[in-house]
Scaffold this active site. Structure first.
Site, PDB file in Angstrom:
ATOM      1  CB  CYS A 220      42.282  14.625  41.652  1.00  0.00           C
ATOM      2  SG  CYS A 220      41.914  16.026  40.608  1.00  0.00           S
TER       3      CYS A 220
ATOM      4  CD  GLU B 160      31.815  22.547  60.600  1.00  0.00           C
ATOM      5  OE1 GLU B 160      31.948  21.894  59.556  1.00  0.00           O
ATOM      6  OE2 GLU B 160      32.607  22.456  61.558  1.00  0.00           O
TER       7      GLU B 160
ATOM      8  CG  ASP C 190      45.267  14.819  49.414  1.00  0.00           C
ATOM      9  OD1 ASP C 190      45.675  15.942  49.067  1.00  0.00           O
ATOM     10  OD2 ASP C 190      44.086  14.441  49.289  1.00  0.00           O
TER      11      ASP C 190
ATOM     12  CB  ALA D 265      44.073  18.414  42.504  1.00  0.00           C
TER      13      ALA D 265
ATOM     14  CG  HIS E 229      31.889  46.613  29.231  1.00  0.00           C
ATOM     15  ND1 HIS E 229      31.377  46.609  30.514  1.00  0.00           N
ATOM     16  CD2 HIS E 229      30.877  46.981  28.406  1.00  0.00           C
ATOM     17  CE1 HIS E 229      30.105  46.964  30.468  1.00  0.00           C
ATOM     18  NE2 HIS E 229      29.769  47.195  29.196  1.00  0.00           N
TER      19      HIS E 229
END
Ligand SMILES: Cc1cc2nc3c(=O)[nH]c(=O)nc-3n(C[C@H](O)[C@H](O)[C@H](O)COP(=O)(O)OP(=O)(O)OC[C@H]3O[C@@H](n4cnc5c(N)ncnc54)[C@H](O)[C@@H]3O)c2cc1C
Length: 468
Positions: free
Chosen positions: A41, A202, A308, A316, A451
């Protein structure tokens, strides 16, 4: 042999978070790390890629300076200095973890760790080997990239994410990326913003196949607007080299060759098991991987595995949450973070893991999509609002983006959020908190949103859902 309450193999987010938590709870802790504290990470993943994404996005803003009335005589980038900035960032972040270790008294032992029976960890450094004994052991050895078995994959100019992050020279006027998952689309964003001709290949029918189709489609459009060529349903069968690298691609029964200066492989990651378990470790495997219970226990008494190395979701914050969970369980405490939640009377387990993708605009999701709700026959109300009417977006001249919210139809409880807009990765936290706590549309509207902020659009998405 030195003894500890807890020995951890691996100093990434799973390992270092667990170590710090345990030390704060008064345990004597050692972390065995074979490379650099911080794991993938900090050193080769989240932090360096986000540093380069930040630099690339500043560069894009500089190129678009006209729209803000700004002047500059020369705009350019020096790739080696960008990489130096990235290294400084990584070093600065790693230093904060080292400081935390020093303050909390966590012992960092640099070397390769191998687990034996009875929670004994063998440590091998360049010049010596010794043993540690833990009352408990956490395995947090992380993952490494999958290298597909394609002819030509070892040719010079073919990179893994780790190798490309270490490259100082600009060799990327054109780049082919194999794999349109999170890592692939983030690198496509970096290099296209720096002016490279990027082709993204892909094999699934869409990018980010695990995400909602709406997100995949909008991301494809946004990458194409940056000049990225997106080839889905396409498989790289071989790589060859003449003057440049040629990726030979099979797509819808046709062959296509894409020629580029470099190729990046980002087809996924697999657990890093090399030399982790000795034969007498007593840890059972399933298909070569460590088998863990829902509480991250391995079959060896007092030995846990997180991150992992064992997780289906390789992120992470998931590794860190699992590490914390294990330490709190060892200490006999209740664990705070919900790893999943089952809403009242429903049969759908809601994932409450925020999933962030740092493209430009950012993508962030949590909970379920409308399609998943339908799959489980959950009746939902969906609301969507677009960023083109958001004051902050207009000020910053951001293009497009949306926020989509999914509510369970009877209780109006939030069950999912998908955002593709600036600061989506920060705003998703509010949605994760709402889902984890079972907040309803009404409760979400009780707080004002300042805002002008991007988060005002959340209120419009809620209103849209409740209208239906
Ligand atoms: C390019 C890239 C970008 C990413 N971006 C993000 C992001 O933006 N957000 C996000 O949430 N996730 C991201 N990830 C995923 C994230 O990096 C991982 O999910 C996370 O690092 C997993 O943490 P871990 O502790 O399980 O393992 P790791 O971080 O992999 O750490 C494991 C450590 O164990 C050490 N080790 C391994 N075996 C041994 C041994 N036998 N003895 C001693 N030490 C050993 C390794 O050297 C390593 O330091 C990214 C990954 C990559 C590759």
């Amino acid at each position: 042999m030195n003894t500890y309450d807890l020995v951890i193999i691996g100093g990434g987010p799973g390992g270092y978070t667990a170590a710090l938590k345990a030390a704060k709870l008064g345990m004597k802790v050692a972390v065995v790390e074979s490379e650099r504290l911080g794991g993938n990470c900090i050193n080769r993943g989240c932090i360096p890629t986000k540093a380069l994404l930040h630099a690339a996005s500043v560069y894009t803003d500089m190129k678009n300076r006209d729209r803000f009335g700004l002047l500059a005589s020369q705009v350019g980038f020096d790739f080696s200095r960008m990489q130096a900035y990235k290294e400084e960032t990584v070093d600065a972040y790693r230093a904060t973890i080292q400081e935390d270790f020093d303050r909390e008294g966590v012992e960092l032992i640099m070397g390769h760790g191998t687990l034996h029976g009875n929670r004994i960890v063998e440590v091998n450094t360049e010049d010596k080997s010794f043993f540690l004994q833990g009352n408990h052991v956490i395995l947090a050895a992380g993952s490494r990239p999958i290298i597909p078995d394609i002819p030509g994959i070892a040719l010079p100019g073919v990179y893994t994410s780790r190798q490309i992050l270490g490259e100082r020279e600009w060799k990327f006027d054109s780049l082919t990326i194999i794999g349109g998952g999170i890592i692939g689309v983030e690198f496509a964003t970096i290099f296209s913003e720096l002016g490279a001709k990027v082709t993204l290949v892909e094999q699934q029918e869409r990018l980010l196949a695990k995400q909602d189709e709406l997100i995949s489609g909008a991301l494809k459009e946004s990458l194409e607007a940056k000049g990225v060529e997106v080839l889905c349903g396409a498989v790289v069968e071989s790589i060859s080299r003449e003057e440049k690298l040629a990726a030979n691609i099979r797509m819808a029964g046709q062959w296509r060759q894409v020629v580029s200066d470099a190729i990046l492989i980002s087809v996924g990651r697999r657990p890093r098991m090399q030399g982790l378990l000795a034969e007498d470790a007593g840890v059972e495997l399933e298909n070569g991987l460590i088998r863990v219970s829902d509480e991250f226990k391995t079959s060896a008494e007092g030995v846990f595995a997180v991150g992992d190395l064992v997780s289906r979701i390789q992120l992470a914050h998931v590794a860190a949450a699992q590490g914390t969970y294990v330490v709190e369980k060892i200490a006999g405490m209740a664990h705070g973070t919900q790893l999943s939640v089952v809403p009242n009377g429903m049969f759908v387990v809601l994932p409450v893991v925020p999933n962030c993708i740092y493209t430009n605009p950012e993508i962030a999701t949590v909970g379920i999509t409308e399609a998943t709700a339908h799959k489980y026959h959950m009746k939902v109300k969906c609301g969507q609002a677009f960023m083109d009417r958001n004051g902050k977006s207009i000020i910053c001249r951001e293009n497009g983006g949306f926020i989509r919210l999914i509510f369970e139809a009877y209780s109006n409880t939030l069950v999912g959020a998908q955002m593709m807009c600036p600061r989506a990765t920060d705003m998703i936290g509010e949605m994760a908190t709402a889902i984890s706590n079972g907040l309803t549309a009404f409760q979400l509207t009780m707080a004002m949103r300042a805002h002008p902020t991007y988060s005002e659009t959340i209120a419009l998405a809620i209103e849209d859902a409740m209208r239906g």
